[in-house]
Scaffold this active site. Structure first.
Site, PDB file in Angstrom:
ATOM      1  N   PHE A  69       0.799  -1.203   0.000  1.00  9.97           N
ATOM      2  CA  PHE A  69       0.000   0.000   0.000  1.00  9.97           C
ATOM      3  C   PHE A  69       0.843   1.270   0.000  1.00  9.97           C
ATOM      4  O   PHE A  69       0.438   2.312  -0.491  1.00  9.97           O
ATOM      5  CB  PHE A  69      -0.827  -0.090   1.284  1.00  9.97           C
ATOM      6  CG  PHE A  69      -1.812   0.985   1.494  1.00  9.97           C
ATOM      7  CD1 PHE A  69      -3.107   0.836   1.055  1.00  9.97           C
ATOM      8  CD2 PHE A  69      -1.451   2.141   2.159  1.00  9.97           C
ATOM      9  CE1 PHE A  69      -4.029   1.827   1.278  1.00  9.97           C
ATOM     10  CE2 PHE A  69      -2.375   3.131   2.386  1.00  9.97           C
ATOM     11  CZ  PHE A  69      -3.668   2.971   1.940  1.00  9.97           C
ATOM     12  N   VAL A  72       3.976   2.635   6.078  1.00  9.56           N
ATOM     13  CA  VAL A  72       3.164   2.779   7.286  1.00  9.56           C
ATOM     14  C   VAL A  72       4.044   3.363   8.394  1.00  9.56           C
ATOM     15  O   VAL A  72       5.129   2.863   8.663  1.00  9.56           O
ATOM     16  CB  VAL A  72       2.582   1.424   7.739  1.00  9.56           C
ATOM     17  CG1 VAL A  72       1.673   1.607   8.942  1.00  9.56           C
ATOM     18  CG2 VAL A  72       1.818   0.763   6.596  1.00  9.56           C
ATOM     19  N   ASP A 179      -8.464  -8.544   1.173  1.00  9.53           N
ATOM     20  CA  ASP A 179      -7.071  -8.819   1.527  1.00  9.53           C
ATOM     21  C   ASP A 179      -6.982  -9.406   2.939  1.00  9.53           C
ATOM     22  O   ASP A 179      -6.119  -9.024   3.723  1.00  9.53           O
ATOM     23  CB  ASP A 179      -6.260  -7.519   1.416  1.00  9.53           C
ATOM     24  CG  ASP A 179      -4.763  -7.772   1.295  1.00  9.53           C
ATOM     25  OD1 ASP A 179      -4.369  -8.916   0.995  1.00  9.53           O
ATOM     26  OD2 ASP A 179      -3.982  -6.826   1.520  1.00  9.53           O
TER      27      ASP A 179
HETATM   28  P1  ADP Z   1       1.305  -5.889   5.255  1.00 12.33           P
HETATM   29  O1  ADP Z   1      -0.159  -5.977   5.597  1.00 12.33           O
HETATM   30  O2  ADP Z   1       1.649  -6.670   4.035  1.00 12.33           O
HETATM   31  O3  ADP Z   1       2.167  -6.235   6.445  1.00 12.33           O
HETATM   32  P2  ADP Z   1       1.017  -3.050   5.434  1.00 12.33           P
HETATM   33  O4  ADP Z   1       1.390  -1.954   4.513  1.00 12.33           O
HETATM   34  O5  ADP Z   1      -0.437  -3.225   5.719  1.00 12.33           O
HETATM   35  O6  ADP Z   1       1.631  -4.380   4.862  1.00 12.33           O
HETATM   36  O7  ADP Z   1       1.735  -2.847   6.824  1.00 12.33           O
HETATM   37  C1  ADP Z   1       3.109  -2.518   6.933  1.00 12.33           C
HETATM   38  C2  ADP Z   1       3.517  -2.685   8.391  1.00 12.33           C
HETATM   39  O8  ADP Z   1       2.743  -1.814   9.239  1.00 12.33           O
HETATM   40  C3  ADP Z   1       3.286  -4.085   8.939  1.00 12.33           C
HETATM   41  O9  ADP Z   1       4.354  -4.411   9.794  1.00 12.33           O
HETATM   42  C4  ADP Z   1       2.011  -3.966   9.717  1.00 12.33           C
HETATM   43  O10 ADP Z   1       1.937  -4.919  10.743  1.00 12.33           O
HETATM   44  C5  ADP Z   1       2.092  -2.555  10.262  1.00 12.33           C
HETATM   45  N1  ADP Z   1       0.757  -1.970  10.468  1.00 12.33           N
HETATM   46  C6  ADP Z   1      -0.201  -1.807   9.531  1.00 12.33           C
HETATM   47  N2  ADP Z   1      -1.308  -1.243  10.047  1.00 12.33           N
HETATM   48  C7  ADP Z   1      -1.054  -1.074  11.375  1.00 12.33           C
HETATM   49  C8  ADP Z   1      -1.818  -0.551  12.495  1.00 12.33           C
HETATM   50  N3  ADP Z   1      -3.056  -0.084  12.353  1.00 12.33           N
HETATM   51  N4  ADP Z   1      -1.235  -0.538  13.706  1.00 12.33           N
HETATM   52  C9  ADP Z   1       0.039  -0.985  13.876  1.00 12.33           C
HETATM   53  N5  ADP Z   1       0.808  -1.472  12.884  1.00 12.33           N
HETATM   54  C10 ADP Z   1       0.276  -1.527  11.649  1.00 12.33           C
END
Ligand code: ADP
Ligand code: MG
Length: 345
Positions: A69, A72, A179
């Site tokens: 995406f 983060v 997803d």
């Molecule tokens: P993926 O789902 O493939 O791990 P993301 O872009 O969704 O990729 O997430 C990147 C990182 O951020 C991951 O380590 C994920 O666990 C963390 N992350 C995503 N959303 C949150 C959230 N709301 N709170 C804490 N950590 C998050």
């Protein structure tokens, strides 16, 4: 489908009357900030402003990770938040922006204790971001595959029930997750939080069509239902529209259930091409050696049904999980749950 209600509502700031718009993508709340001009002859403001977070108000700290995406960040906005900053291809692309707003508009309608709290979004290009509550705890992925936590059947049941409840709610609101996988499920002190629902298309919008299907992220294919996986062949590109439905979410739930039970992925170490070929033809991971009650396997098999119409709804899953005989779990709390690693071919 309830996706066409209040997100198409404008509020006239003079009269507070609600006015229905035909298309949400003609809304732009940023005219007064010199961004894009939404031509209007009156002084309309939009409800979207209620969840438009100015990027400047966010305090970003650590990068948590880089996903499909975008990046983060851990951030601060009236408390700890997670900020997903999108990689936008072209900041002038009005279609991208409109699509982003349309997708994100759906998120604010979600209020369920097993779903991540959507707090708002930054909608001023090139700074497109989604702000949600920060999930403490760990992802199910990390617990199962990295820490190798041994989920006893009763713990697996507690987690799966909460996932099914959150997913049932999403579907009742007309939202397809698209997803669902263990990386998007957090567990904190026994409480399950599902993230990233409805964002799959946002990813596509923001990353264009550059990704080749051969560079499919590892561990993603096993969540794709036969009807979805089959389209990968033809499309040669994972960023084109994939035919996700409520039923494909159900299939993905089946895979999560398998991971909880077995501590591994189905079709582990099979090359992508093989998985696509096998699943597309209705082959399933063998459950022969699973050491769990019949009801447990029945749930798995119903979620993985080849014909999508034969998969249950999440409300049925919840009931089926409740029906799993508790006395059997209590009597054998350390019941080993092992599956054959090989695929049934
Ligand atoms: P993926 O789902 O493939 O791990 P993301 O872009 O969704 O990729 O997430 C990147 C990182 O951020 C991951 O380590 C994920 O666990 C963390 N992350 C995503 N959303 C949150 C959230 N709301 N709170 C804490 N950590 C998050
Ligand atoms: Mg994620």
């Amino acid at each position: 489908n309830t996706s066409n209600d209040s997100d198409k509502t404008l509020i006239d700031s003079n009269t507070s009357d609600k006015i229905q718009l035909d298309r949400v993508d003609s809304i732009d709340s940023q005219d007064d900030q010199g961004g894009h001009n939404w031509k209007r002859g009156n002084s309309l403001s939009v409800t979207m402003k209620e969840w438009d977070i100015p990027y400047e108000q966010l305090i970003l700290s650590d990068t948590i990770g880089i996903g499909r995406f975008g990046t983060v960040y851990k951030g601060h906005w009236h408390g700890p938040v997670a900020v997903k900053v999108l990689a936008m291809d072209d900041s002038d692309n009005q279609a991208q922006l409109a699509a982003f707003k349309l997708e994100v508009g759906v998120l604010r309608k979600t209020r369920h204790e097993n779903l991540v709290l959507f707090m708002g979004a930054c909608m001023k290009p090139p700074r497109l971001a989604i702000v949600t509550s920060f999930c403490k705890g760990e992802t199910l992925f990390s617990l199962i595959h990295l820490k190798k936590d041994n989920f006893k059947l009763n713990k697996a049941l507690i987690v799966a029930s909460q996932v099914a409840q959150g997913m049932g709610y999403l579907h009742a609101r007309g939202i397809i997750h698209k997803d669902l996988r263990t990386k998007n499920i957090f567990v904190d002190a026994g409480k399950v939080i599902i993230t990233d629902f409805g964002l799959f298309n946002v990813t596509k919008i923001c990353r264009g069509n550059k990704k080749d299907w051969l560079s499919i992220p590892p561990g993603w294919l096993c969540y794709l239902s036969p009807e979805v996986i089959k389209t990968l062949h033809a499309r040669q590109n994972i960023n084109m529209d994939l035919p996700f439905t409520e039923m494909s979410d159900l299939y993905a739930f089946g895979t999560v259930w398998y991971e909880l039970l077995c501590g591994d992925w189905p079709f582990k170490s099979h090359p992508a091409e093989t998985i696509i070929w096998q699943v597309g033809r209705g082959m399933k991971q063998s459950l022969n050696t699973i050491g769990a009650p019949r009801e447990v396997k029945d749930i798995l098999m119903s979620c993985w049904a080849f014909k999508k119409e034969e998969r249950p709804e999440f409300s049925q899953i919840s009931k089926a999980l409740e029906r799993i005989p508790k006395h059997r779990l209590i009597r054998s709390p350390s019941h080993p749950v092992h599956l054959s690693r090989s695929a049934e071919v």
